[in-house]
Design a protein around this motif. Structure first.
Motif, PDB file in Angstrom:
ATOM      1  N   GLU A  23      49.550 -72.178 -56.112  1.00  0.00           N
ATOM      2  CA  GLU A  23      48.879 -71.777 -54.870  1.00  0.00           C
ATOM      3  C   GLU A  23      49.868 -71.277 -53.828  1.00  0.00           C
ATOM      4  N   GLY A  24      51.062 -71.893 -53.774  1.00  0.00           N
ATOM      5  CA  GLY A  24      52.085 -71.444 -52.826  1.00  0.00           C
ATOM      6  C   GLY A  24      52.629 -70.069 -53.165  1.00  0.00           C
ATOM      7  N   VAL A  25      52.820 -69.803 -54.472  1.00  0.00           N
ATOM      8  CA  VAL A  25      53.290 -68.477 -54.912  1.00  0.00           C
ATOM      9  C   VAL A  25      52.237 -67.420 -54.598  1.00  0.00           C
ATOM     10  N   GLN A  26      50.977 -67.753 -54.891  1.00  0.00           N
ATOM     11  CA  GLN A  26      49.882 -66.811 -54.617  1.00  0.00           C
ATOM     12  C   GLN A  26      49.799 -66.460 -53.138  1.00  0.00           C
ATOM     13  N   HIS A  27      49.985 -67.495 -52.284  1.00  0.00           N
ATOM     14  CA  HIS A  27      49.921 -67.258 -50.834  1.00  0.00           C
ATOM     15  C   HIS A  27      51.112 -66.438 -50.357  1.00  0.00           C
TER      16      HIS A  27
END
Length: 410
Positions: free
Chosen positions: A150-154
């Motif tokens: 989720e952090g990479v996607q954001h």
């Protein structure tokens, strides 16, 4: 009849005196109660945090991880796979390739941890329950997909199933006999494209840096061939993890390490245990300071009861009886305070466990409230500390009482 206990109870329960000795004794009981309560609550919070760490990593961690003792990777052949699979208790074996790679998406880029997984990985890890968008499958028909943290996607503003803008991954090309990158950019990196198929949210470290891809994709990008960075083992429900771990270590020899879930995160769990130990020591010193009031109240009680002690010694009571009586007075004060603190601490922890009264106070927190878990071992060591401290502060006044001169005090 237990004479020392009778005397101690009489001195403790006496209602005729409302002097400074009583006030100091009451202060001692309150101090011990507050210290005991605080110890139980704080240690229970550390236990809860330890369990929280295990549960968070347990969502993605295998039962056991086999890796090379030296070097980043090791060769995998049919003999090694068969040896592991034939070990009693091994229910599932997953091949893993993990390394850093450069991820590009549109005009943004970042270095990520890419984990290549064989297709049976999701048979031992319930990662599908941690998806916040998309599908957990790494392969759908002939097409390969990546699961993105989720952090990479954001960070990169990644869109799922965007065939016009796939994820572009680069990895330094390893050329035989060459230790540096080729100065020609077109030959310096291996490059592969893959679609983002799902977004997972497990734990911040994984969410902010990891990308899960099919094993075949990782082989092509990294050029690992038959080499693997790890083998993930899922232990059958009817087997003990420690027994399977020991058996695998014997079969594989000294060239491999076999780690269970706690050993995979030994630094983090050890840090929590060390913090818990230092908190216990700190609060034990606070209890000692609070218990010094017992020393002062007993010393003043000995002075106040000089004539009573002289009479007891004169009518045949031994020094041992007098010492025991005053030790018991200190023990009763500490016991009442400790028992009160124990009841309050356990009650507060139960309320927190049941009703989640105290929140973490952060919108991005993984859990809504502070995790707490009471352990019998904590109560045992707290009780041991209180007993030791009570004896330490009570023994000197008790010895002085037993050495009282009869002639000078009658």
């Amino acid at each position: 009849m237990n004479v020392p206990l009778l005397i101690a109870r009489r001195y403790f329960l006496s209602k005729k005196k409302r002097n400074i000795i009583t006030i100091i004794s009451n202060i001692s009981m309150v101090g011990v109660a507050v210290g005991t309560m605080a110890l139980i609550i704080v240690l229970s919070v550390f236990n809860g945090l330890e369990d929280l760490v295990r549960s968070l990593y347990g969502k993605s961690d295998p039962s056991l991880v086999i890796s090379a003792r030296e070097g980043k990777s090791f060769s995998v052949d049919t003999l090694l796979i068969t040896k592991v699979q034939n070990t009693p208790g091994v229910a599932l074996l997953t091949e893993v390739i993990e390394d850093n790679a450069l991820l590009q998406y549109h005009d943004r880029q970042m270095v990520v941890k890419m984990r290549g997984l064989s297709e049976n990985y999701f048979g031992q890890s319930p990662i599908d329950s941690n998806l916040i968008a998309g599908d957990h499958r790494l392969r759908r028909g002939e097409r390969e997909y990546a699961l993105v943290g989720e952090g990479v996607q954001h960070e990169l503003s990644i869109t799922l199933d965007n065939r016009l803008a796939p994820l572009h991954l680069l990895y330094p090309r390893q050329e035989p006999g060459r230790k540096t990158l080729n100065i020609n950019p077109e030959k310096a990196f291996n490059e592969q494209d893959i679609l983002a198929g799902g977004i997972f949210q497990i734990e911040q470290h994984l969410d902010d840096s990891y990308l899960f891809v099919p094993l075949s994709f990782a082989q092509r990008l990294l050029g690992y061939g038959n080499r693997r960075t790890a083998l993930y083992v899922h232990v059958g429900a009817s087997f003990k993890t420690d027994d399977v771990k020991d058996d695998l270590r014997d079969r594989l020899g000294k060239g491999f390490t076999v780690l269970d879930s706690d050993e995979q995160h030994v630094s983090l769990l050890k840090a929590i245990k060390i913090e818990k130990l230092f908190v216990f020591i700190t609060f034990a010193f606070i209890l000692l300071i609070a218990s010094l009031n017992i020393f002062f109240s007993l010393s003043m009680l000995v002075i106040d009861k000089r004539k009573d002690i002289a009479v007891l010694l004169a009518i045949g009571a031994g020094e041992k009886t007098v010492r025991q009586a005053f030790l018991l007075v200190g023990a009763i004060v500490a016991l009442v305070g400790a028992f009160t603190g124990l009841i309050l601490g356990v009650t507060i922890c139960w309320i927190q466990q049941t009703f989640h009264v105290v929140s973490m106070g952060m919108a991005t927190s993984i859990v809504d409230s502070y995790p707490v878990k009471m352990q019998a071992s904590d109560i045992f060591f707290i009780s041991l500390a209180i007993i030791s401290i009570t004896l330490a502060v009570s023994i000197r006044p008790a010895l002085n009482a037993g050495r009282m001169e009869i002639r000078e005090n009658l």
